[in-house]
Write a protein that holds these residues in place. Structure first.
Motif, short mmCIF file in Angstrom:
data_model
loop_
_atom_site.label_atom_id
_atom_site.label_comp_id
_atom_site.label_asym_id
_atom_site.label_seq_id
_atom_site.Cartn_x
_atom_site.Cartn_y
_atom_site.Cartn_z
N LEU A 1 -8.14 8.98 6.84
CA LEU A 1 -8.79 8.85 5.53
C LEU A 1 -10.26 9.21 5.61
CD1 LEU A 1 -7.66 5.57 3.72
CD2 LEU A 1 -7.44 7.90 2.93
N THR B 1 -9.20 1.95 1.12
CA THR B 1 -9.20 0.95 2.18
C THR B 1 -9.85 -0.32 1.63
OG1 THR B 1 -11.27 1.84 2.96
CG2 THR B 1 -9.29 2.59 4.09
N CYS C 1 0.86 -1.19 0.00
CA CYS C 1 0.00 0.00 0.00
C CYS C 1 0.89 1.24 0.00
CB CYS C 1 -0.90 -0.02 1.24
SG CYS C 1 -1.80 1.52 1.48
#
Ligand code: SF4
Length: 220
Positions: free
Chosen positions: A202, A185, A20
């Protein structure tokens, strides 16, 4: 292109970056870090493997632990868990050891082999550093997984090398801009050591975006 040593990035960051990009940026740009059981378990395995700078001879194999490596062309530096040198008449010479040797890096990982190629990319990056430092070619190495306790051989193919070079280039671009990407996500976040830091941030950002979008719709 050749990077200045001051601009080298951590080689081990490649696996974070491929897992990520946001996770990598939180760790390597924003210096956020949280231990979870996956990273702790991984660290224990690494401590066992590293035992920095030690060399052991077993039959026709030399085993070096914790060897520091770097590449000026990639702009990365790090440490190999284990590098084995096998007697090989087509290999390279080493100071303090007679004969010629081929090079075989081994990286220790928690868990079992995964379908994604993050671990392979890190091992390949180590091999690319070793190739540059030792002026040799390394065709393969191995990943040793803690759960299954066996080696999985990794071939350093052209496509794997290209994906490493592309990831490292992108890492340098993000790092020089101080850029932390948003990322999506998903189920992969469950095993992320930074989810408590990342997801609330986020979500806050998303709700601001949603607020702005909503306000624009209302006014149009
Ligand atoms: S929680 Fe998910 S999106 Fe956030 S850094 Fe971790 S993996 Fe990436």
């Amino acid at each position: 292109m050749s990077y200045n040593e001051d601009d080298y990035l951590q080689l081990s960051g490649i696996q974070h970056f491929l897992f990520c990009r946001r996770q990598w940026a939180l760790i390597h740009i924003e210096n956020q870090w949280k231990e979870n059981f996956l990273t702790t378990e991984g660290n224990i395995l690494h401590e066992k493997a590293h035992n920095e700078g030690s060399t052991e001879s077993r039959g026709s194999t030399l085993i070096m632990r914790g060897l520091r490596v770097s590449s000026s062309s990639l702009g990365i530096s790090g440490q190999c868990d284990v590098v084995e040198f096998h007697r090989d008449e087509k290999g390279i010479q080493l100071s303090d050891h007679e004969g010629t040797w081929s090079v075989y890096p081994i990286e220790y990982k928690h868990g079992s082999p995964k379908p994604e190629r993050y671990d392979e990319a890190q091992l390949c990056a180590e091999a690319m550093c070793l190739e540059e430092m030792l002026r040799t070619e390394i065709s393969c190495g191995a990943l040793f997984y803690g759960e299954v306790r066996r080696r999985t051989e990794v071939v350093f193919s052209k496509s794997l090398r290209e994906s490493v070079a592309a990831a490292v280039k992108e890492m340098h671009e993000y790092y020089s801009r101080g850029y932390t990407p948003k990322s999506k996500t998903g189920s992969w976040c469950k095993s992320c050591s930074l989810k408590e830091v990342c997801i609330p941030t986020l979500m806050r950002r998303r709700s601001v975006e949603e607020y702005v979008k909503g306000a624009l719709c209302e006014n149009s």
